[in-house]
Write a protein that holds these residues in place. Structure first.
Motif, PDB file in Angstrom:
ATOM      1  N   VAL A   8       0.837  -1.202   0.000  1.00 52.44           N
ATOM      2  CA  VAL A   8       0.000   0.000   0.000  1.00 52.44           C
ATOM      3  C   VAL A   8       0.870   1.250   0.000  1.00 52.44           C
ATOM      4  CG1 VAL A   8      -1.686   1.334   1.307  1.00 52.44           C
ATOM      5  CG2 VAL A   8      -1.935  -1.144   1.115  1.00 52.44           C
ATOM      6  N   ASN A   9       1.840   1.319   0.880  1.00 50.82           N
ATOM      7  CA  ASN A   9       2.669   2.515   0.966  1.00 50.82           C
ATOM      8  C   ASN A   9       3.604   2.670  -0.233  1.00 50.82           C
ATOM      9  OD1 ASN A   9       2.252   4.143   3.537  1.00 50.82           O
ATOM     10  ND2 ASN A   9       2.248   2.045   4.311  1.00 50.82           N
TER      11      ASN A   9
ATOM     12  N   ALA B 222      -7.505   2.860   5.613  1.00 49.94           N
ATOM     13  CA  ALA B 222      -7.837   1.861   6.629  1.00 49.94           C
ATOM     14  C   ALA B 222      -7.962   0.471   6.011  1.00 49.94           C
ATOM     15  CB  ALA B 222      -9.137   2.249   7.321  1.00 49.94           C
ATOM     16  N   GLY B 223      -7.798  -0.549   6.868  1.00 53.30           N
ATOM     17  CA  GLY B 223      -7.880  -1.926   6.396  1.00 53.30           C
ATOM     18  C   GLY B 223      -6.848  -2.218   5.326  1.00 53.30           C
ATOM     19  N   ALA B 224      -5.658  -1.631   5.493  1.00 53.13           N
ATOM     20  CA  ALA B 224      -4.659  -1.636   4.419  1.00 53.13           C
ATOM     21  C   ALA B 224      -4.255  -3.041   3.990  1.00 53.13           C
ATOM     22  CB  ALA B 224      -3.429  -0.852   4.872  1.00 53.13           C
ATOM     23  N   ASN B 225      -4.221  -3.973   4.918  1.00 60.61           N
ATOM     24  CA  ASN B 225      -3.770  -5.326   4.590  1.00 60.61           C
ATOM     25  C   ASN B 225      -4.765  -6.094   3.729  1.00 60.61           C
ATOM     26  OD1 ASN B 225      -1.506  -4.856   6.196  1.00 60.61           O
ATOM     27  ND2 ASN B 225      -2.501  -5.672   8.029  1.00 60.61           N
ATOM     28  N   LYS B 226      -6.001  -5.604   3.672  1.00 61.47           N
ATOM     29  CA  LYS B 226      -7.047  -6.328   2.952  1.00 61.47           C
ATOM     30  C   LYS B 226      -7.429  -5.661   1.629  1.00 61.47           C
ATOM     31  CE  LYS B 226      -8.923  -7.126   7.557  1.00 61.47           C
ATOM     32  NZ  LYS B 226     -10.024  -6.740   8.459  1.00 61.47           N
ATOM     33  N   LEU B 227      -6.789  -4.553   1.305  1.00 62.19           N
ATOM     34  CA  LEU B 227      -7.196  -3.808   0.114  1.00 62.19           C
ATOM     35  C   LEU B 227      -6.787  -4.531  -1.170  1.00 62.19           C
ATOM     36  CD1 LEU B 227      -6.247  -0.150   1.147  1.00 62.19           C
ATOM     37  CD2 LEU B 227      -8.497  -1.244   1.253  1.00 62.19           C
ATOM     38  N   SER B 228      -7.675  -4.477  -2.153  1.00 57.89           N
ATOM     39  CA  SER B 228      -7.355  -5.011  -3.471  1.00 57.89           C
ATOM     40  C   SER B 228      -6.460  -4.023  -4.213  1.00 57.89           C
ATOM     41  CB  SER B 228      -8.642  -5.228  -4.270  1.00 57.89           C
ATOM     42  OG  SER B 228      -9.250  -3.961  -4.565  1.00 57.89           O
ATOM     43  N   GLU B 229      -5.873  -4.466  -5.302  1.00 52.14           N
ATOM     44  CA  GLU B 229      -5.048  -3.569  -6.107  1.00 52.14           C
ATOM     45  C   GLU B 229      -5.872  -2.385  -6.611  1.00 52.14           C
ATOM     46  OE1 GLU B 229      -1.781  -3.715  -6.391  1.00 52.14           O
ATOM     47  OE2 GLU B 229      -1.849  -5.471  -5.069  1.00 52.14           O
ATOM     48  N   GLU B 230      -7.116  -2.644  -6.930  1.00 53.48           N
ATOM     49  CA  GLU B 230      -8.007  -1.566  -7.380  1.00 53.48           C
ATOM     50  C   GLU B 230      -8.254  -0.557  -6.260  1.00 53.48           C
ATOM     51  OE1 GLU B 230     -12.534  -0.972  -9.205  1.00 53.48           O
ATOM     52  OE2 GLU B 230     -11.679  -2.986  -9.008  1.00 53.48           O
TER      53      GLU B 230
END
Length: 208
Positions: free
Chosen positions: A20-21, A152-160
């Motif tokens: 994410v980062n 938020a919820g960065a670990n679960k985010l999709s590429e989109e």
């Protein structure tokens, strides 16, 4: 109006492991008007060049503290930076007015979703409430504390999802650097996530 200069201080001790980062910073660090600093790369030994950091703060109008939300707070290097760079007599206290009138905000990534950062949620407080110490730091230094931007919820985010947040981050920084802003109205917002881009023209643009 002249563009505002923005200093983006990025603090992440495990940057290479954060997809994410990586995406967020790639999207903003080369934007015109931004000085981007990867602080863990610059100071792996925590030996911060205080004079250099203070000089950069003087040269910019907006400061962004971009960091993961570690234990409801910031990574250790950022705490070290705050302790050493924001000196009494320079940033606050008697004669400490070097940062007066500058804008500052947090950009954070958190593992928990927004629903766990509520009074009824597992963490009992919102992200914004946990950031009150940074708000007070800004207040002590006579700075204007802006609403944070929270991924938020960065670990679960999709590429989109990550791409969408990166674009939103770009828009926020461009907005802050380029547009006439009604600061009093903007500061009433809990976080930038609550603002849809279509709404920016009206409550937050300052009428000439």
């Amino acid at each position: 109006m002249a563009s505002r200069k923005l200093l983006l201080l990025f603090f992440h001790p495990r940057f290479e492991d954060s997809r994410v980062n990586v995406k967020l910073t790639e999207g903003v660090k080369h934007l015109s008007g931004i000085t981007f600093r990867d602080m863990y790369e610059l100071y792996p030994d925590f030996n911060i060049d205080v004079e250099k950091e203070q000089s950069l703060l003087r040269e910019h109008d907006i400061i962004v503290w971009h960091h993961p939300f570690y234990w409801y707070n910031c990574p250790p290097l950022m705490k070290q930076w705050l302790d050493l760079v924001l000196e009494y007599g320079w940033a606050y206290g008697t004669g400490g007015n070097q940062l007066q009138g500058k804008w500052v905000m947090n950009v954070i990534t958190s593992g928990g979703d927004f629903h766990v950062y509520q009074k009824e949620g597992r963490n009992r407080f919102t992200h914004r409430e946990f950031l009150n110490s940074f708000d007070q730091t800004a207040n002590l230094c006579k700075m204007e504390y802006l609403p944070p931007f929270v991924v938020a919820g960065a670990n679960k985010l999709s590429e989109e999802d990550i791409e969408e947040n990166m674009i939103w981050y770009q828009q926020i920084l461009h907005f802050l650097m380029k547009e006439p802003i009604d600061l009093d109205k903007l500061k009433q917002v809990d976080n930038f996530n609550q603002i849809k881009s279509a709404e920016w023209e009206h409550p937050f643009y300052k009428t000439p």
